[in-house]
Design an enzyme around this catalytic site. Sequence first.
Site, PDB file in Angstrom:
ATOM      1  N   LYS A  22      27.791  25.980  39.649  1.00 35.10           N
ATOM      2  CA  LYS A  22      29.055  26.733  39.656  1.00 35.10           C
ATOM      3  C   LYS A  22      29.514  26.988  41.090  1.00 35.10           C
ATOM      4  CE  LYS A  22      28.934  31.347  39.062  1.00 35.10           C
ATOM      5  NZ  LYS A  22      29.578  32.151  40.126  1.00 35.10           N
ATOM      6  N   ASN A  23      28.589  27.411  41.950  1.00 39.80           N
ATOM      7  CA  ASN A  23      28.986  27.857  43.294  1.00 39.80           C
ATOM      8  C   ASN A  23      29.179  26.718  44.282  1.00 39.80           C
ATOM      9  OD1 ASN A  23      29.038  30.381  42.260  1.00 39.80           O
ATOM     10  ND2 ASN A  23      27.139  31.076  43.210  1.00 39.80           N
ATOM     11  N   ARG A  92      36.733  36.318  41.735  1.00 39.50           N
ATOM     12  CA  ARG A  92      36.864  36.535  43.173  1.00 39.50           C
ATOM     13  C   ARG A  92      36.873  35.229  43.947  1.00 39.50           C
ATOM     14  NH1 ARG A  92      35.933  40.333  45.297  1.00 39.50           N
ATOM     15  NH2 ARG A  92      35.038  39.243  47.067  1.00 39.50           N
ATOM     16  N   CYS A 116      33.982  44.353  42.659  1.00 38.09           N
ATOM     17  CA  CYS A 116      33.422  43.954  41.359  1.00 38.09           C
ATOM     18  C   CYS A 116      32.200  44.829  41.118  1.00 38.09           C
ATOM     19  CB  CYS A 116      33.080  42.468  41.355  1.00 38.09           C
ATOM     20  SG  CYS A 116      31.581  42.091  42.229  1.00 38.09           S
ATOM     21  N   ARG A 121      32.757  43.790  48.092  1.00 35.82           N
ATOM     22  CA  ARG A 121      33.072  42.369  48.277  1.00 35.82           C
ATOM     23  C   ARG A 121      34.322  42.151  49.143  1.00 35.82           C
ATOM     24  NH1 ARG A 121      30.750  39.603  43.820  1.00 35.82           N
ATOM     25  NH2 ARG A 121      30.919  37.729  45.062  1.00 35.82           N
ATOM     26  N   PRO A 122      34.386  42.707  50.343  1.00 38.64           N
ATOM     27  CA  PRO A 122      35.572  42.514  51.190  1.00 38.64           C
ATOM     28  C   PRO A 122      35.724  41.056  51.616  1.00 38.64           C
ATOM     29  CG  PRO A 122      33.804  43.492  52.459  1.00 38.64           C
ATOM     30  CD  PRO A 122      33.336  43.460  51.028  1.00 38.64           C
ATOM     31  N   VAL A 123      36.923  40.713  52.104  1.00 45.68           N
ATOM     32  CA  VAL A 123      37.165  39.342  52.603  1.00 45.68           C
ATOM     33  C   VAL A 123      37.654  39.398  54.058  1.00 45.68           C
ATOM     34  CG1 VAL A 123      37.556  38.270  50.359  1.00 45.68           C
ATOM     35  CG2 VAL A 123      39.476  39.376  51.550  1.00 45.68           C
ATOM     36  N   ASP A 124      37.261  40.454  54.768  1.00 43.26           N
ATOM     37  CA  ASP A 124      37.728  40.625  56.159  1.00 43.26           C
ATOM     38  C   ASP A 124      37.301  39.475  57.069  1.00 43.26           C
ATOM     39  OD1 ASP A 124      35.157  41.867  55.524  1.00 43.26           O
ATOM     40  OD2 ASP A 124      35.078  42.372  57.643  1.00 43.26           O
ATOM     41  N   ASP A 307      21.036  36.000  43.967  1.00 43.29           N
ATOM     42  CA  ASP A 307      21.433  35.634  42.594  1.00 43.29           C
ATOM     43  C   ASP A 307      20.239  35.443  41.668  1.00 43.29           C
ATOM     44  OD1 ASP A 307      24.336  33.598  43.490  1.00 43.29           O
ATOM     45  OD2 ASP A 307      23.967  35.749  43.464  1.00 43.29           O
ATOM     46  N   ILE A 329      21.749  42.086  50.218  1.00 45.62           N
ATOM     47  CA  ILE A 329      23.062  41.445  50.333  1.00 45.62           C
ATOM     48  C   ILE A 329      24.176  42.323  49.763  1.00 45.62           C
ATOM     49  CG2 ILE A 329      24.444  39.419  49.727  1.00 45.62           C
ATOM     50  CD1 ILE A 329      22.150  38.654  51.528  1.00 45.62           C
ATOM     51  N   ARG A 399      30.481  33.042  32.197  1.00 45.86           N
ATOM     52  CA  ARG A 399      31.123  32.645  33.462  1.00 45.86           C
ATOM     53  C   ARG A 399      30.250  31.661  34.222  1.00 45.86           C
ATOM     54  NH1 ARG A 399      33.362  37.429  37.001  1.00 45.86           N
ATOM     55  NH2 ARG A 399      33.781  35.549  38.167  1.00 45.86           N
TER      56      ARG A 399
END
Length: 419
Positions: A22-23, A92, A116, A121-124, A307, A329, A399
């Site tokens: 998936k990833n 996301r 979530c 889960r920032p995207v800075d 994970d 993490i 998912r």
Amino acid sequence: MQKLKIHGGHPLKGDVRISGAKNAALPILAASLLTADPLVLTNVPQLNDIGTMLKLLAEMGVKSERTTDAASLRADNLTNLVASYDLVKTMRASILVLGPLLARFGEARVSLPGGCAIGARPVDLHIKGLEAMGATITIEAGYIQANAKKLKGARIYMETVTVTGTENLLMAACLAEGTTTLENSACEPEVVDLAECLIKMGANIRGHGTDVITVEGVASLHGASHSIMPDRIETGTFLAAVAAMGTVGGDVRITHAQPRSLDAVIEKLRASGAAIASTEHEIHISMNKRPNAISLRTAPYPAFPTDMQAQFIALDCIASGTSAVTETIFENRFMHVQELVRLGAKIDIEGNTAIVHGMNKLTGTSVMATDLRASACLVIAGLVAEGETIIDRIYHLDRGYDHIEQKLTAIGAKIERIN
Ligand code: EPZ
């Protein structure tokens, strides 16, 4: 809402075929935006997240054809450059269209992914990196509005190891003018798989798989064919399930896998007492005694993957001894603990560490999935628990796991989907 009903205590014996990762598939699907030519992908897993990404791309005008485990995409006539909130809020990883859109079209409007269950889960770091490449980025009304006449190569240091941050910037750098170095890059195998697909599309990338990736921008990319790497977390999940069976017994051959991407997980499973032999694409695992308690600390690849943390806590719940599982993490990735306690587990949380006291048994009852890997953890616990376990909200599971109940049933599990 669908549920899973599991009757525990049955040995796991037989073969499991692993699906595509998936990833790896998610960033590679987004990479289709980088060229007007067709991108042909095989070993694409059948997962809800894949469907969501294809829908997001289709909303922009990407044409795609999907068969059982293949997908071909063509971004030769986009109608808009927007990733809307209603899709981004469900996944996301939609943020992965930001880099490619900006690199090829000089513009992108992507909804800020909310938080979530497992963290903010920032995207800075995605944004900082793109700004370093010359993008002008504003955030208004919950959307990232990004513009750049032409991205320029830059030296970018990411202060936190970020998998999709590395992937976004890697894709953007492929079409930037000049050289980009990404420092403190993620080394995950999924990043490597993306890089190898981009190289097939004509990108000039070196150092992928290490913490410094160098990209020489090119004028354009062309189409390619690529087979998605096997899913190492699906593989690890099945391995942990077999090890958790303990004296009930397990003897499973896992095929179409990539054992070399699982060294840290396989090492811990051997320490639990499982017998594991692997070849290039297969892993054979057998277990016939109560597992030893396994302590671990999650960290970026090649260390133990976050994970797989929940799945190992399930294993530790019935292991002999006490273990300490530390999550470094994400700030809230112990949602599965309270559900395991309902099954009879004895777990204390101290900061970012779960202290698991191994019990002789778990007892089936009703539990609720809270996120993707938490739901996998509850499936493992249900396979081990005495009696019947009902898992609610299994849309989380769908998912990221391709036909998991069919694969488990084929090796002897008593598991079915109920409404
Ligand atoms: C990817 O998420 C995976 N998802 C996750 O898998 C995985 O758990 C995670 O990497 C860590 O390995 C996909 O690849 C689609 P990060 P990602 O950016 O990229 C912080 C699953 O179960 N951070 O590596 O979103 C962040 O808060 C999913 O399949 C920033 O501070 O994770 C976290 O603490 C769950 N700023 C840490 O970095 C940023 O701009 C690592 O996050 C980006 C991240």
